[in-house]
Structures are given as structure tokens and as C-alpha cells.
Design a protein around this motif. Sequence first.
Motif, PDB file in Angstrom:
ATOM      1  N   ILE A 126       1.064  -1.389  -0.397  1.00 43.38           N
ATOM      2  CA  ILE A 126       0.155  -0.163  -0.450  1.00 43.38           C
ATOM      3  C   ILE A 126       0.827   1.300  -0.463  1.00 43.38           C
ATOM      4  O   ILE A 126       0.724   2.420  -1.102  1.00 43.38           O
ATOM      5  N   LEU A 127       1.801   1.240   0.891  1.00 49.58           N
ATOM      6  CA  LEU A 127       3.076   2.365   0.796  1.00 49.58           C
ATOM      7  C   LEU A 127       3.547   2.634  -0.591  1.00 49.58           C
ATOM      8  O   LEU A 127       3.867   4.001  -1.106  1.00 49.58           O
ATOM      9  N   ILE A 128       4.046   1.347  -1.053  1.00 50.53           N
ATOM     10  CA  ILE A 128       4.481   1.935  -2.793  1.00 50.53           C
ATOM     11  C   ILE A 128       3.925   2.310  -3.035  1.00 50.53           C
ATOM     12  O   ILE A 128       3.874   3.084  -4.172  1.00 50.53           O
ATOM     13  N   ILE A 129       2.602   1.858  -3.849  1.00 56.95           N
ATOM     14  CA  ILE A 129       1.598   2.225  -4.822  1.00 56.95           C
ATOM     15  C   ILE A 129       1.236   4.015  -3.776  1.00 56.95           C
ATOM     16  O   ILE A 129       0.975   4.466  -5.577  1.00 56.95           O
ATOM     17  N   GLY A 130       1.145   4.438  -3.006  1.00 51.60           N
ATOM     18  CA  GLY A 130       0.652   5.667  -2.608  1.00 51.60           C
ATOM     19  C   GLY A 130       2.113   6.433  -3.226  1.00 51.60           C
ATOM     20  O   GLY A 130       2.033   7.101  -3.382  1.00 51.60           O
ATOM     21  N   GLY A 131       3.210   5.880  -2.852  1.00 52.91           N
ATOM     22  CA  GLY A 131       4.094   6.851  -3.095  1.00 52.91           C
ATOM     23  C   GLY A 131       4.493   6.786  -5.037  1.00 52.91           C
ATOM     24  O   GLY A 131       4.703   8.253  -5.265  1.00 52.91           O
ATOM     25  N   ALA A 132       4.225   5.752  -5.917  1.00 52.64           N
ATOM     26  CA  ALA A 132       4.292   6.012  -6.966  1.00 52.64           C
ATOM     27  C   ALA A 132       3.119   7.143  -6.923  1.00 52.64           C
ATOM     28  O   ALA A 132       3.401   7.627  -8.333  1.00 52.64           O
ATOM     29  N   LYS A 133       2.372   6.208  -6.873  1.00 51.26           N
ATOM     30  CA  LYS A 133       1.148   7.361  -7.043  1.00 51.26           C
ATOM     31  C   LYS A 133       1.888   8.579  -6.747  1.00 51.26           C
ATOM     32  O   LYS A 133       1.114  10.533  -7.820  1.00 51.26           O
ATOM     33  N   LEU A 134       2.031   9.351  -6.458  1.00 50.49           N
ATOM     34  CA  LEU A 134       2.252  10.613  -5.737  1.00 50.49           C
ATOM     35  C   LEU A 134       3.687  10.944  -6.423  1.00 50.49           C
ATOM     36  O   LEU A 134       3.255  12.347  -7.324  1.00 50.49           O
ATOM     37  N   LEU A 135       4.538  10.539  -6.403  1.00 53.18           N
ATOM     38  CA  LEU A 135       5.832  10.188  -7.569  1.00 53.18           C
ATOM     39  C   LEU A 135       5.481  10.539  -9.237  1.00 53.18           C
ATOM     40  O   LEU A 135       5.587  11.416  -9.529  1.00 53.18           O
ATOM     41  N   ALA A 136       4.014   9.673  -9.516  1.00 48.55           N
ATOM     42  CA  ALA A 136       3.388  10.400 -10.874  1.00 48.55           C
ATOM     43  C   ALA A 136       2.627  11.340 -10.961  1.00 48.55           C
ATOM     44  O   ALA A 136       2.598  12.493 -11.934  1.00 48.55           O
ATOM     45  N   GLY A 137       1.778  12.060  -9.981  1.00 44.36           N
ATOM     46  CA  GLY A 137       1.313  13.404  -9.958  1.00 44.36           C
ATOM     47  C   GLY A 137       2.317  14.723  -9.732  1.00 44.36           C
ATOM     48  O   GLY A 137       2.009  15.942  -9.829  1.00 44.36           O
ATOM     49  N   LYS A 138       3.571  14.256 -10.103  1.00 45.77           N
ATOM     50  CA  LYS A 138       4.348  15.246  -8.706  1.00 45.77           C
ATOM     51  C   LYS A 138       4.585  16.589 -10.323  1.00 45.77           C
ATOM     52  O   LYS A 138       4.564  17.583  -9.977  1.00 45.77           O
ATOM     53  N   SER A 139       4.662  16.690 -11.505  1.00 48.76           N
ATOM     54  CA  SER A 139       4.992  17.308 -12.360  1.00 48.76           C
ATOM     55  C   SER A 139       3.621  17.865 -12.828  1.00 48.76           C
ATOM     56  O   SER A 139       3.587  19.096 -13.353  1.00 48.76           O
ATOM     57  N   LYS A 140       1.952  17.559 -12.013  1.00 50.92           N
ATOM     58  CA  LYS A 140       0.564  18.795 -11.759  1.00 50.92           C
ATOM     59  C   LYS A 140       0.962  19.382 -10.299  1.00 50.92           C
ATOM     60  O   LYS A 140      -0.027  20.690 -10.619  1.00 50.92           O
ATOM     61  N   ILE A 141       2.337  20.025  -9.970  1.00 50.46           N
ATOM     62  CA  ILE A 141       1.824  20.198  -9.013  1.00 50.46           C
ATOM     63  C   ILE A 141       2.651  21.284  -8.599  1.00 50.46           C
ATOM     64  O   ILE A 141       3.644  22.192  -9.219  1.00 50.46           O
ATOM     65  N   LEU A 142       1.532  23.393  -8.751  1.00 46.19           N
ATOM     66  CA  LEU A 142       2.153  24.002  -8.841  1.00 46.19           C
ATOM     67  C   LEU A 142       2.059  24.893  -7.348  1.00 46.19           C
ATOM     68  O   LEU A 142       1.029  24.602  -6.871  1.00 46.19           O
ATOM     69  N   PHE A 143       3.275  25.576  -7.396  1.00 40.25           N
ATOM     70  CA  PHE A 143       3.526  26.792  -6.384  1.00 40.25           C
ATOM     71  C   PHE A 143       3.771  27.620  -6.672  1.00 40.25           C
ATOM     72  O   PHE A 143       3.959  28.568  -7.383  1.00 40.25           O
TER      73      PHE A 143
END
Length: 50
Positions: free
Chosen positions: A33-50
Motif C-alpha cells: 500500500i505504501l509503495i502504491i501511494g508513493g508511486a502515485k505521488l511521484l507520478a502526480g508530482k509534475s501537476k503540482i504548482l506552487f
Amino acid sequence: MEEKTYKLMNATGAAGISIGVVTIILGIAAGVILIIGGAKLLAGKSKILF
């Protein structure tokens, strides 16, 4: 008397093995579960705007 001690040791050993198996299964499930969650976070990293 010795038979009672043998039965107690047998029950304690069986309980220890079953608790160990459950702990291993829960650990593996939590890791997946932690690996899947981390992979989703890394995949969506480029969509984050600051």
C-alpha cells in the motif's frame, strides 16, 4: 502433570506461529500500500504548482 505441560507448550507454539504469520501478511500488505501511494505521488508530482 507432564501431559498438561506438553499441551500448554503445544498451544503456545501454535499461537506464536499463527501470530507470526499474521504479522508477516500485514507487513507485506502495508508495504504494498505504501509503495502504491508513493508511486502515485511521484507520478502526480509534475501537476503540482506552487
